[in-house]
Motif scaffolding. Structure first.
Motif, short mmCIF file in Angstrom:
data_model
loop_
_atom_site.label_atom_id
_atom_site.label_comp_id
_atom_site.label_asym_id
_atom_site.label_seq_id
_atom_site.Cartn_x
_atom_site.Cartn_y
_atom_site.Cartn_z
N PHE A 95 1.07 -1.21 0.02
CA PHE A 95 -0.22 -0.14 -0.16
C PHE A 95 0.92 1.21 0.04
O PHE A 95 2.10 1.27 0.48
N ASN A 96 0.36 2.27 -0.54
CA ASN A 96 0.80 3.55 -0.47
C ASN A 96 0.22 4.29 0.58
O ASN A 96 -0.95 4.53 0.58
N ILE A 97 0.99 4.91 1.41
CA ILE A 97 0.50 5.78 2.63
C ILE A 97 0.91 7.18 2.45
O ILE A 97 1.79 7.49 2.00
N VAL A 98 -0.30 8.12 2.18
CA VAL A 98 0.03 9.49 1.77
C VAL A 98 0.03 10.41 2.96
O VAL A 98 -1.01 10.52 3.85
N VAL A 99 1.23 11.14 3.41
CA VAL A 99 1.26 11.96 4.59
C VAL A 99 0.94 13.36 4.17
O VAL A 99 1.70 13.86 3.26
N ILE A 100 -0.06 13.95 4.66
CA ILE A 100 -0.29 15.33 4.32
C ILE A 100 -0.30 16.35 5.57
O ILE A 100 -1.24 16.19 6.51
N ARG A 101 0.55 17.01 5.76
CA ARG A 101 0.44 18.01 6.91
C ARG A 101 -0.37 19.17 6.59
O ARG A 101 -0.44 19.84 5.50
N ASP A 102 -1.25 19.81 7.59
CA ASP A 102 -1.74 20.99 7.46
C ASP A 102 -0.89 22.07 7.53
O ASP A 102 0.04 22.39 8.45
N SER A 155 -3.75 8.96 21.37
CA SER A 155 -4.78 8.97 22.42
C SER A 155 -6.15 8.19 22.09
O SER A 155 -6.92 7.86 23.12
N ASP A 156 -6.25 7.82 20.91
CA ASP A 156 -7.45 7.28 20.33
C ASP A 156 -7.09 5.56 20.32
O ASP A 156 -6.27 5.04 19.50
N LYS A 157 -7.71 4.85 21.36
CA LYS A 157 -7.53 3.50 21.45
C LYS A 157 -7.74 2.56 20.15
O LYS A 157 -7.14 1.66 19.73
N ASN A 158 -8.99 2.96 19.29
CA ASN A 158 -9.32 2.24 18.16
C ASN A 158 -8.23 2.37 17.23
O ASN A 158 -7.68 1.35 16.58
N ILE A 159 -7.61 3.61 17.04
CA ILE A 159 -6.43 3.86 16.00
C ILE A 159 -5.22 3.23 16.56
O ILE A 159 -4.63 2.51 15.54
N ILE A 160 -5.00 3.17 17.95
CA ILE A 160 -3.70 2.55 18.46
C ILE A 160 -3.72 0.87 17.86
O ILE A 160 -2.83 0.27 17.38
N LYS A 161 -5.00 0.48 18.16
CA LYS A 161 -5.16 -0.99 17.92
C LYS A 161 -5.02 -1.38 16.59
O LYS A 161 -4.38 -2.67 16.36
N LYS A 162 -5.60 -0.73 15.53
CA LYS A 162 -5.39 -0.91 14.32
C LYS A 162 -4.50 -0.32 13.39
O LYS A 162 -3.87 -0.88 12.30
N ASN A 163 -3.70 0.72 13.98
CA ASN A 163 -2.76 1.43 12.97
C ASN A 163 -1.59 1.85 13.79
O ASN A 163 -1.14 2.83 12.98
N LYS A 164 -1.30 1.47 14.84
CA LYS A 164 -0.07 2.03 15.63
C LYS A 164 1.24 2.03 14.88
O LYS A 164 2.10 2.59 14.82
N ASP A 165 1.37 0.79 14.06
CA ASP A 165 2.60 0.68 13.40
C ASP A 165 2.86 1.75 12.47
O ASP A 165 4.06 2.31 12.01
N VAL A 166 1.69 2.17 11.71
CA VAL A 166 1.73 3.41 10.79
C VAL A 166 2.23 4.64 11.45
O VAL A 166 3.02 5.58 11.15
N LEU A 167 1.54 4.94 12.83
CA LEU A 167 1.52 5.96 13.45
C LEU A 167 3.39 6.05 13.89
O LEU A 167 4.03 7.30 13.69
N ASP A 168 3.58 5.10 14.39
CA ASP A 168 5.18 4.92 14.70
C ASP A 168 6.11 5.10 13.70
O ASP A 168 7.16 5.91 13.91
N TYR A 169 5.75 4.80 12.46
CA TYR A 169 6.66 5.44 11.25
C TYR A 169 6.49 6.69 10.92
O TYR A 169 7.48 7.21 10.70
N VAL A 170 5.29 7.34 11.04
CA VAL A 170 5.41 8.49 10.56
C VAL A 170 5.84 9.33 11.71
O VAL A 170 6.59 10.31 11.29
N ARG A 171 5.90 9.27 12.81
CA ARG A 171 6.64 9.82 14.29
C ARG A 171 8.09 9.80 13.78
O ARG A 171 8.67 10.77 14.07
N ARG A 172 8.58 8.72 13.42
CA ARG A 172 9.68 8.42 13.46
C ARG A 172 10.37 9.25 12.18
O ARG A 172 11.50 9.85 12.04
N MET A 173 9.66 9.13 11.02
CA MET A 173 10.37 9.57 9.64
C MET A 173 9.73 10.76 9.16
O MET A 173 10.47 11.33 8.40
N TRP A 210 -10.05 6.05 11.83
CA TRP A 210 -9.32 7.22 11.02
C TRP A 210 -7.83 6.63 10.51
O TRP A 210 -7.05 6.23 11.36
N LEU A 211 -7.58 6.97 9.15
CA LEU A 211 -6.42 6.26 8.84
C LEU A 211 -5.96 7.78 7.89
O LEU A 211 -6.56 8.45 7.49
#
Length: 245
Positions: free
Chosen positions: A103-110, A223-241, A128-129
């Motif tokens: 998959f291609n993940i698209v990161v767009i900052r405000d 802080s959203d438990k649902n997002i952490i459960k389903k998408n923490k791996d993606v969040l970690d990468y975005v925060r790191r990179m 939310w993804l």
């Protein structure tokens, strides 16, 4: 060789039956028939009718013709883009838990508020993804995928201006697929927008082309438990990179 559950395959094929059987430019016949009926209604004199009042007959006939025309136009629009064999194979392969799903993940900052990212509410994942799209081919091509996600984002967010993205990298992840209810191996390729203008920045949430979007900080997503459960791996990468806030 694909390793697919037979019941899942049957269910997928049944869901796609109508799309596979649909012919290109289907619905033209219904549209022409309804237009012919409308012309007949305009040119004909129904004053001799005795079973039903001419006015009532016209109302019913016009209602039927409008319904047929609407159905014909709807069917025609759906048939313009035929569901291809390649699309079907891609979806069949997608239910194989041993296949690597790219998959291609698209990161767009405000651009107005630092630290906020564009996310959409995925109906399939009920979460939310970040905007994401299937990679075009099994063999990853950065140039082709850049062009593809640019087209997708411009279409989904109705952007006419030029957009620039840079490739950040990829990350292999294995996790539970909510839609297919099996564990899958994913290969996420990350692209970050470097030049993009979106006119929805001042809204908390907004809808565009059938999708619901909003802006969230990484802290809000963590802080959203649902997002952490389903998408923490993606969040970690975005925060790191990608995150520079």
């Amino acid at each position: 060789m694909l390793n697919i559950d037979e019941n899942q395959l049957k269910l997928l094929l049944e869901k796609k039956r109508k799309m596979l059987e649909q012919k290109k430019y289907d619905g033209i016949g219904e549209s022409i028939s309804s237009i012919s009926l409308m012309i007949t209604l305009v040119l004909s004199d129904f004053s001799q009718l005795t079973i039903i009042k001419p006015l009532y007959f016209k109302i019913i006939a016009w209602g039927i013709s409008i319904v047929i025309l609407t159905y014909g136009i709807y069917t025609f629009i759906k048939s313009i883009k035929i569901y291809s064999v390649d699309q079907l194979y891609s979806e069949i392969a997608d239910i194989d838990p041993k296949i690597e799903h790219s998959f291609n993940i698209v990161v767009i900052r405000d651009s107005r508020e630092n630290g906020k990212y564009l996310v959409f509410k995925s109906k399939r994942w009920n979460c939310w993804l970040f905007p994401n799209y299937h990679c075009l081919n099994a063999i990853f091509s950065k140039a082709k995928e850049l062009k593809y996600i640019t087209e997708c984002i411009k279409r989904d967010l109705k952007i006419s201006e030029e957009i620039e993205f840079k490739y950040i990298g990829n990350n292999i992840s294995e996790k539970y697929s909510v839609g297919d209810k099996v564990r899958k191996k994913y290969n996420f390729h990350y692209f970050q927008a470097t030049n993009i203008a979106i006119d929805f920045n001042n809204k908390r949430t907004f809808h565009c082309n059938g999708k619901k979007y909003c802006w969230k900080t990484l802290d809000q997503m963590y802080s959203d438990k649902n997002i952490i459960k389903k998408n923490k791996d993606v969040l970690d990468y975005v925060r790191r990179m990608c995150d520079i806030s």
